[in-house]
Scaffold this motif. Structure first.
Motif, PDB file in Angstrom:
ATOM      1  N   CYS A 160      -3.392 -25.292  84.275  1.00 35.64           N
ATOM      2  CA  CYS A 160      -4.755 -25.173  84.812  1.00 35.64           C
ATOM      3  C   CYS A 160      -4.877 -23.984  85.753  1.00 35.64           C
ATOM      4  N   ASN A 161      -3.830 -23.726  86.534  1.00 32.36           N
ATOM      5  CA  ASN A 161      -3.852 -22.577  87.450  1.00 32.36           C
ATOM      6  C   ASN A 161      -3.818 -21.258  86.679  1.00 32.36           C
ATOM      7  N   ALA A 162      -3.103 -21.247  85.545  1.00 36.32           N
ATOM      8  CA  ALA A 162      -2.960 -20.010  84.768  1.00 36.32           C
ATOM      9  C   ALA A 162      -4.183 -19.730  83.903  1.00 36.32           C
ATOM     10  N   TYR A 163      -4.869 -20.781  83.469  1.00 40.89           N
ATOM     11  CA  TYR A 163      -6.024 -20.609  82.586  1.00 40.89           C
ATOM     12  C   TYR A 163      -7.197 -20.029  83.383  1.00 40.89           C
ATOM     13  N   ASN A 164      -7.865 -19.042  82.818  1.00 41.28           N
ATOM     14  CA  ASN A 164      -8.903 -18.341  83.588  1.00 41.28           C
ATOM     15  C   ASN A 164     -10.302 -18.921  83.408  1.00 41.28           C
ATOM     16  N   GLY A 165     -10.393 -20.137  82.891  1.00 40.72           N
ATOM     17  CA  GLY A 165     -11.689 -20.796  82.746  1.00 40.72           C
ATOM     18  C   GLY A 165     -11.654 -22.176  83.371  1.00 40.72           C
ATOM     19  N   GLU A 166     -12.719 -22.936  83.148  1.00 39.72           N
ATOM     20  CA  GLU A 166     -12.778 -24.298  83.684  1.00 39.72           C
ATOM     21  C   GLU A 166     -11.900 -25.220  82.856  1.00 39.72           C
ATOM     22  N   CYS A 167     -11.052 -25.975  83.518  1.00 44.67           N
ATOM     23  CA  CYS A 167     -10.106 -26.862  82.836  1.00 44.67           C
ATOM     24  C   CYS A 167     -10.370 -28.308  83.268  1.00 44.67           C
ATOM     25  N   LEU A 168     -10.650 -29.173  82.310  1.00 47.51           N
ATOM     26  CA  LEU A 168     -10.857 -30.597  82.588  1.00 47.51           C
ATOM     27  C   LEU A 168      -9.509 -31.299  82.596  1.00 47.51           C
ATOM     28  N   THR A 169      -9.235 -32.087  83.634  1.00 44.92           N
ATOM     29  CA  THR A 169      -7.965 -32.812  83.721  1.00 44.92           C
ATOM     30  C   THR A 169      -8.237 -34.319  83.698  1.00 44.92           C
ATOM     31  N   LEU A 170      -7.598 -34.984  82.766  1.00 47.36           N
ATOM     32  CA  LEU A 170      -7.767 -36.431  82.577  1.00 47.36           C
ATOM     33  C   LEU A 170      -6.419 -37.126  82.665  1.00 47.36           C
ATOM     34  N   GLN A 171      -6.478 -38.427  82.827  1.00 45.45           N
ATOM     35  CA  GLN A 171      -5.267 -39.245  82.852  1.00 45.45           C
ATOM     36  C   GLN A 171      -5.486 -40.497  82.018  1.00 45.45           C
ATOM     37  N   ILE A 172      -4.468 -40.890  81.252  1.00 44.06           N
ATOM     38  CA  ILE A 172      -4.523 -42.171  80.543  1.00 44.06           C
ATOM     39  C   ILE A 172      -4.098 -43.255  81.524  1.00 44.06           C
ATOM     40  N   GLN A 173      -4.963 -44.214  81.744  1.00 37.57           N
ATOM     41  CA  GLN A 173      -4.668 -45.337  82.646  1.00 37.57           C
ATOM     42  C   GLN A 173      -4.873 -46.655  81.910  1.00 37.57           C
ATOM     43  N   ARG A 174      -4.210 -47.685  82.411  1.00 41.93           N
ATOM     44  CA  ARG A 174      -4.359 -49.032  81.864  1.00 41.93           C
ATOM     45  C   ARG A 174      -5.367 -49.787  82.712  1.00 41.93           C
ATOM     46  N   ARG A 175      -6.472 -50.227  82.105  1.00 40.28           N
ATOM     47  CA  ARG A 175      -7.492 -50.986  82.827  1.00 40.28           C
ATOM     48  C   ARG A 175      -7.994 -52.123  81.950  1.00 40.28           C
ATOM     49  N   ASN A 176      -8.005 -53.308  82.494  1.00 41.04           N
ATOM     50  CA  ASN A 176      -8.547 -54.471  81.784  1.00 41.04           C
ATOM     51  C   ASN A 176      -7.937 -54.611  80.391  1.00 41.04           C
ATOM     52  N   ALA A 177      -6.595 -54.533  80.323  1.00 42.86           N
ATOM     53  CA  ALA A 177      -5.837 -54.749  79.084  1.00 42.86           C
ATOM     54  C   ALA A 177      -6.088 -53.684  78.025  1.00 42.86           C
ATOM     55  N   SER A 178      -6.650 -52.553  78.416  1.00 44.97           N
ATOM     56  CA  SER A 178      -6.889 -51.468  77.467  1.00 44.97           C
ATOM     57  C   SER A 178      -6.596 -50.133  78.136  1.00 44.97           C
TER      58      SER A 178
END
Length: 488
Positions: free
Chosen positions: A337-355
């Motif tokens: 993300c620091n190296a990319y010269n545009g907007e970078c979306l950062t997401l995370q896979i999380q466990r919520r409510n058994a899914s």
């Protein structure tokens, strides 16, 4: 480009995922990084995108907990949905390239490309005009053969019905001769096509070696050959390698020579596969139409190779229509993300409510540790207004370590490891005009007040978990702490 992941239901660990289950509107960016530990469903997402490209079934990845079939809805940049239902997509996105563990396994010792006479494969892009002409002729022969097949079948059937001898029938002989000639011509055109590709593939090999040189100075492709595998209807690229100044030619690999797997380290295998992949992206037509999905691209890579991977992926990200990177390494995600010269979306896979679900992730904050993280927690609280009890307790916990931490950094030559905030207050109170601490006497009332306030919630108080936290009072003391940090 995929604009939005609308929903993922009953697919692997994603039992019920939609915008109502997350803190995010489900829109993807031109560059999106998804972080998750291994085993959290990253590869399942890469296989979802592969299926969107080639319409392969996701049945084997259906959730064990599923009470209904897998259903996936994505939104394309044409604002029309891609819908996976009843084990197939309603439409496909043909311009998706995937790098994952399966690509790694399939492309270490040879590269296999599915061969379709109706379109150019990756090896034919360097000789497109000639290859298209040959394929056009081959398609015409296939059409003629398909028309000839029922004629031969019907003629044989008619001869049997009339109890006539098949082997002496002139009409049938003529049809069979025609089929033999067409098959011979088809085979000849196929051999000409393979020879053409082999004669023009040098630029592709040079590109692969250029990438290999960035990863390692002791890996190089030295010779190669493309063969057609009729059983699987694919072209296979077989190559020889120079490894640590030892040459293994592709002809040696076909003999009783040691396998490449005994010569290549895991990092070498990954460097080879990634170089093949990057060289392929370089020659695809209209790269802005392509989505590139990369799942953990640096298995067994050292620091140099990881940095090289980041450099190449940022270059690819600027070249293609969309890039989606899945990784288990938070530092790699942050560095990309620091190296990319545009907007970078950062997401995370999380466990919520058994899914499993996808949520927005603040990577920079998650990478903070110790004093930096505690100061950031205080700063974020001022703007968040969060009232959750556990969060408030974490905020109040940060007050003392922040004051002590800054004090230790600034007055490192005056304090000992076993001295704490109460000791620092005594040192300030007892200081004379020659001491660097003397100027802090003006701030002593604020420091003492913060010490008394935070002491109530400190773990040294056996009942600290029972003490209720007043959010208004906490906000006042957090602001006072931040102001104090500037002047300590």
């Amino acid at each position: 480009m995929i604009k939005k992941i609308i929903s993922i239901n009953n697919y692997n660990k994603f039992i019920l995922f939609n915008h109502s289950q997350t803190n995010w509107d489900c829109s993807l960016k031109k560059a999106t990084v998804i972080y998750a530990p291994n085993g959290s469903g990253k590869t399942s997402l890469s296989l979802m995108f592969k299926s969107l490209c080639d319409n392969s079934s996701l049945h084997a990845k259906a959730s064990f907990q599923a009470s209904a079939p897998t259903e996936i809805r994505l939104l394309g940049d044409d604002n029309k949905q891609f819908i996976y239902m009843n084990n197939k997509w309603n439409r496909n996105h043909s311009c998706i390239e995937i790098f994952n563990s399966f690509y790694l396994e399939d492309n270490i010792y040879s590269i296999s490309i599915h061969d379709n006479l109706n379109e150019l494969n990756i090896f034919e892009l360097t000789c497109a005009d000639e290859a298209l002409q040959l394929k056009s002729q081959m398609c015409q022969i296939k059409r003629e053969l398909s028309l000839l097949k029922p004629k031969i079948r019907n003629r044989k059937m008619k001869l049997r019905q009339n109890k006539m001898e098949i082997k002496n029938d002139k009409t049938l002989k003529k049809l069979l001769l025609q089929r033999e000639q067409l098959n011979g011509h088809f085979k000849q055109l196929g051999e000409t096509r393979i020879s053409l590709i082999n004669s023009r593939i040098d630029s592709y090999i040079q590109n692969i070696n250029r990438y290999l040189a960035t990863f390692s100075d002791d890996l190089k492709i030295i010779d190669q050959k493309i063969v057609y595998i009729s059983q699987s209807n694919e072209l296979r690229f077989i190559y020889g390698l120079k490894i640590n100044n030892h040459e293994i030619h592709f002809s040696d690999r076909q003999a009783e020579a040691p396998s490449l797997k005994y010569y290549l380290s895991e990092g070498d295998k990954n460097a080879l596969a990634l170089s093949f992949f990057l060289a392929k992206i370089d020659i695809v037509p209209n790269p802005k139409d392509y989505i590139v999905v990369v799942d953990d691209p640096f298995t067994s890579f050292d620091t140099h190779r990881k940095q090289t991977t980041i450099t190449q992926l940022t270059r690819i990200a600027n070249k293609v229509g969309q890039i989606i990177i899945l990784t288990h390494d938070l530092h790699f995600a942050n560095d990309f993300c620091n190296a990319y010269n545009g907007e970078c979306l950062t997401l995370q896979i999380q466990r919520r409510n058994a899914s499993n679900t996808l949520v927005i992730q603040d990577i920079k904050n998650d990478l903070l540790t110790g004093l930096s993280k505690d100061i950031n927690t205080l700063h974020q609280y001022i703007y968040s207004g969060e009232q959750d009890t556990l969060y408030l307790r974490e905020v109040v916990r940060c007050i003392r370590p922040c004051i002590e931490g800054i004090f230790r950094l600034k007055y490192f030559n005056l304090v000992k490891d076993n001295q704490w905030l109460g000791d620092f207050i005594s040192m300030i109170r007892d200081s004379d005009i020659s001491s660097p601490l003397y100027r802090l006497k003006d701030y002593l009332p604020e420091i003492e007040e913060l010490n008394e306030y935070s002491k109530i919630y400190h773990h040294s108080n056996p009942n600290y978990l029972d003490v209720l936290i007043n959010p208004t009072e906490l906000s006042i003391h957090v602001r006072s702490t931040i102001n104090l940090l500037y002047v300590l």
